[in-house]
Write a protein that holds these residues in place. Structure first.
Motif, PDB file in Angstrom:
ATOM      1  N   ALA A   5       0.882  -1.060   0.121  1.00  0.00           N
ATOM      2  CA  ALA A   5      -0.057  -0.162  -0.050  1.00  0.00           C
ATOM      3  C   ALA A   5       0.763   1.166  -0.041  1.00  0.00           C
ATOM      4  O   ALA A   5       0.330   2.382  -0.658  1.00  0.00           O
ATOM      5  N   GLU A   6       1.970   1.010   0.522  1.00  0.00           N
ATOM      6  CA  GLU A   6       2.878   2.484   0.529  1.00  0.00           C
ATOM      7  C   GLU A   6       3.375   3.037  -0.750  1.00  0.00           C
ATOM      8  O   GLU A   6       3.804   3.779  -0.925  1.00  0.00           O
ATOM      9  N   ASN A   7       3.348   1.860  -1.698  1.00  0.00           N
ATOM     10  CA  ASN A   7       3.585   2.213  -3.038  1.00  0.00           C
ATOM     11  C   ASN A   7       5.195   2.603  -3.025  1.00  0.00           C
ATOM     12  O   ASN A   7       5.417   3.619  -3.899  1.00  0.00           O
ATOM     13  N   LYS A   8       5.985   1.931  -2.207  1.00  0.00           N
ATOM     14  CA  LYS A   8       7.322   2.500  -2.173  1.00  0.00           C
ATOM     15  C   LYS A   8       8.307   1.800  -3.322  1.00  0.00           C
ATOM     16  O   LYS A   8       9.427   1.808  -3.327  1.00  0.00           O
ATOM     17  N   PHE A   9       7.569   0.878  -4.130  1.00  0.00           N
ATOM     18  CA  PHE A   9       8.462   0.105  -5.087  1.00  0.00           C
ATOM     19  C   PHE A   9       8.226   0.932  -6.360  1.00  0.00           C
ATOM     20  O   PHE A   9       7.480   1.459  -6.654  1.00  0.00           O
ATOM     21  N   PRO A  10       9.680   0.979  -7.167  1.00  0.00           N
ATOM     22  CA  PRO A  10       9.558   1.371  -8.540  1.00  0.00           C
ATOM     23  C   PRO A  10       8.671   0.599  -9.581  1.00  0.00           C
ATOM     24  O   PRO A  10       8.114  -0.620  -9.216  1.00  0.00           O
ATOM     25  N   GLN A  11       8.414   1.455 -10.585  1.00  0.00           N
ATOM     26  CA  GLN A  11       7.155   0.877 -11.343  1.00  0.00           C
ATOM     27  C   GLN A  11       7.498  -0.426 -12.139  1.00  0.00           C
ATOM     28  O   GLN A  11       6.624  -1.301 -12.514  1.00  0.00           O
ATOM     29  N   TRP A  12       8.728  -0.476 -12.120  1.00  0.00           N
ATOM     30  CA  TRP A  12       9.417  -1.799 -12.927  1.00  0.00           C
ATOM     31  C   TRP A  12       9.294  -3.252 -12.211  1.00  0.00           C
ATOM     32  O   TRP A  12       9.568  -4.072 -12.539  1.00  0.00           O
ATOM     33  N   LEU A  13       9.081  -3.046 -10.840  1.00  0.00           N
ATOM     34  CA  LEU A  13       9.032  -4.007  -9.969  1.00  0.00           C
ATOM     35  C   LEU A  13       7.779  -4.618  -9.303  1.00  0.00           C
ATOM     36  O   LEU A  13       6.889  -3.809  -8.653  1.00  0.00           O
ATOM     37  N   SER A  14       7.391  -6.030  -9.397  1.00  0.00           N
ATOM     38  CA  SER A  14       6.373  -6.346  -8.987  1.00  0.00           C
ATOM     39  C   SER A  14       6.847  -7.462  -7.799  1.00  0.00           C
ATOM     40  O   SER A  14       7.754  -8.330  -8.088  1.00  0.00           O
ATOM     41  N   TYR A  15       6.696  -7.078  -6.616  1.00  0.00           N
ATOM     42  CA  TYR A  15       7.009  -7.593  -5.240  1.00  0.00           C
ATOM     43  C   TYR A  15       5.956  -8.475  -4.435  1.00  0.00           C
ATOM     44  O   TYR A  15       4.919  -7.805  -4.478  1.00  0.00           O
ATOM     45  N   PHE A  16       6.514  -9.715  -4.437  1.00  0.00           N
ATOM     46  CA  PHE A  16       5.387 -10.409  -3.501  1.00  0.00           C
ATOM     47  C   PHE A  16       5.943 -11.122  -2.300  1.00  0.00           C
ATOM     48  O   PHE A  16       7.059 -11.554  -2.276  1.00  0.00           O
ATOM     49  N   PRO A  17       5.197 -10.637  -1.154  1.00  0.00           N
ATOM     50  CA  PRO A  17       5.860 -11.195  -0.033  1.00  0.00           C
ATOM     51  C   PRO A  17       6.126 -12.768   0.027  1.00  0.00           C
ATOM     52  O   PRO A  17       7.004 -13.403   0.605  1.00  0.00           O
ATOM     53  N   ALA A  61      14.478 -14.750   4.032  1.00  0.00           N
ATOM     54  CA  ALA A  61      13.920 -13.450   3.814  1.00  0.00           C
ATOM     55  C   ALA A  61      14.998 -12.464   3.643  1.00  0.00           C
ATOM     56  O   ALA A  61      14.785 -11.486   3.078  1.00  0.00           O
ATOM     57  N   GLY A  62      16.356 -12.650   4.001  1.00  0.00           N
ATOM     58  CA  GLY A  62      17.483 -11.605   4.034  1.00  0.00           C
ATOM     59  C   GLY A  62      17.892 -11.565   2.471  1.00  0.00           C
ATOM     60  O   GLY A  62      18.997 -10.932   2.544  1.00  0.00           O
ATOM     61  N   ASN A  63      17.716 -12.653   1.816  1.00  0.00           N
ATOM     62  CA  ASN A  63      18.328 -12.555   0.436  1.00  0.00           C
ATOM     63  C   ASN A  63      17.429 -12.167  -0.803  1.00  0.00           C
ATOM     64  O   ASN A  63      16.334 -11.891  -0.550  1.00  0.00           O
ATOM     65  N   VAL A  64      18.191 -11.707  -1.989  1.00  0.00           N
ATOM     66  CA  VAL A  64      17.520 -11.421  -3.179  1.00  0.00           C
ATOM     67  C   VAL A  64      16.953 -12.592  -3.796  1.00  0.00           C
ATOM     68  O   VAL A  64      17.894 -13.547  -4.121  1.00  0.00           O
ATOM     69  N   MET A  65      15.880 -12.864  -4.203  1.00  0.00           N
ATOM     70  CA  MET A  65      15.382 -13.648  -4.999  1.00  0.00           C
ATOM     71  C   MET A  65      14.521 -13.021  -6.122  1.00  0.00           C
ATOM     72  O   MET A  65      13.484 -12.331  -5.582  1.00  0.00           O
ATOM     73  N   MET A  66      14.954 -12.766  -7.441  1.00  0.00           N
ATOM     74  CA  MET A  66      14.296 -11.996  -8.270  1.00  0.00           C
ATOM     75  C   MET A  66      14.277 -12.722  -9.677  1.00  0.00           C
ATOM     76  O   MET A  66      15.152 -13.501  -9.937  1.00  0.00           O
ATOM     77  N   SER A  67      13.469 -12.164 -10.444  1.00  0.00           N
ATOM     78  CA  SER A  67      13.508 -12.679 -11.907  1.00  0.00           C
ATOM     79  C   SER A  67      13.463 -11.268 -12.758  1.00  0.00           C
ATOM     80  O   SER A  67      12.422 -10.579 -12.612  1.00  0.00           O
ATOM     81  N   LEU A 169      16.459  -3.643  -1.507  1.00  0.00           N
ATOM     82  CA  LEU A 169      15.738  -2.945  -2.815  1.00  0.00           C
ATOM     83  C   LEU A 169      17.059  -2.177  -3.667  1.00  0.00           C
ATOM     84  O   LEU A 169      16.937  -2.363  -4.803  1.00  0.00           O
ATOM     85  N   GLU A 170      17.958  -1.716  -2.923  1.00  0.00           N
ATOM     86  CA  GLU A 170      19.028  -1.051  -3.681  1.00  0.00           C
ATOM     87  C   GLU A 170      19.673  -2.131  -4.435  1.00  0.00           C
ATOM     88  O   GLU A 170      20.191  -1.920  -5.419  1.00  0.00           O
ATOM     89  N   THR A 171      19.930  -3.307  -3.821  1.00  0.00           N
ATOM     90  CA  THR A 171      20.877  -4.648  -4.530  1.00  0.00           C
ATOM     91  C   THR A 171      20.026  -5.046  -5.677  1.00  0.00           C
ATOM     92  O   THR A 171      20.660  -4.965  -6.813  1.00  0.00           O
TER      93      THR A 171
END
Ligand code: BTN
Length: 253
Positions: A5-17, A61-67, A169-171
């Motif tokens: 809801a805070e919309n803190k993510f850039p528009q290119w990112l879809s973040y899923f908890p 949870a402390g790691n980057v898992m991304m595609s 997020l920076e990483t």
């Protein structure tokens, strides 16, 4: 819903908890015609994270898992070029992050810090006919995890190797822009230079290691020479130089 809801993510990112696998989600975006060059799917937790050769990928949870979704600009027969480009980009990024680390690429595309695995890649390519239309670059980078299970003695993270903590997020942002930059600047004439960079970063280059052939189980010692233009690992065995495709060999401790 992908974003908070805070919309803190850039528009290119879809973040899923929580999601099954970021690669699965990104592959579905491609299938549904919704993929865009540069999109990233990131997870806080993967319930079915996938690794190389059908292995599962552990969660923390402390790691980057991304595609990262990219429209590759390489020739279809140069799929290993994308794999080398991504691995070299991440390796150089890590080396810049902390100069004292010894960063290397374990063939085909694991990234090691100080002789331990910090990052794994699962790149999935999508073809439409003869055309290489999309690639989903799955990246599992151990970042802030400091405790590893006993059955993973060979794993490390940025935090474990430096004693520092890193912003996820920076990483993710840095990895995305580094890889996109490299892909966007790619020219087929860069191939030899890329291969040379990759070979300069090759883990255990000129060292004698023990290997096992997957099909026969035969074990042998060989010196690691280099990777050829087809992405094969060249080893100096007692019968001479032999070339191995990815998936044929296991490295033994
Ligand atoms: C390996 O076996 O070394 C490759 C691991 C790749 C794991 C990443 S985590 C994000 C992405 N989603 C997946 O299901 N796998 C990749």
């Amino acid at each position: 819903m992908a974003q908070s809801a805070e919309n803190k993510f850039p528009q290119w990112l879809s973040y899923f908890p929580r999601i099954d696998s970021t690669n699965n989600y990104a592959m579905q975006l491609v299938d549904d015609g919704l993929a865009r060059h540069g999109m990233v799917v990131q997870a806080g937790h993967q319930t079915s994270g996938r690794g190389q050769r059908g292995n599962s990928w552990q969660n923390d949870a402390g790691n980057v898992m991304m595609s990262l979704v990219v429209r590759p600009v390489m020739l279809a027969e140069q799929q290993f070029a994308l794999s080398m480009l991504v691995a070299c980009t991440i390796a150089k990024y890590l080396q810049n992050l902390y100069q004292q680390w010894q960063v290397a690429i374990k063939w085909p595309n694991d990234i090691y810090i100080n002789d331990k695995k910090a990052c794994g890649l699962l790149i999935e390519n999508i073809f439409r006919g003869m055309q290489w239309s999309w690639a989903v670059v799955g990246i599992g980078l151990n970042v802030n995890q400091t405790n590893f299970p006993a059955d993973m003695p060979n794993a490390t993270s940025l935090a474990a190797a430096s004693g520092l903590r890193y912003d996820l997020l920076e990483t993710v942002t840095d990895l995305r822009s580094g890889i996109l930059n490299a892909v966007n600047l790619w020219k087929p004439t860069n191939f030899e230079g890329l291969q040379a960079t990759y070979n300069a970063l090759l883990f255990e280059k000129n060292q004698i290691r023990k290997f096992r052939l997957r099909d026969s189980g035969r074990q042998f010692d060989a010196a690691v020479l280099e990777v050829d233009a087809d992405g094969r690992l060249l080893l100096l065995t007692h019968t001479g130089v032999q070339a191995f495709q990815s998936g044929m060999l296991d490295w033994l401790p």
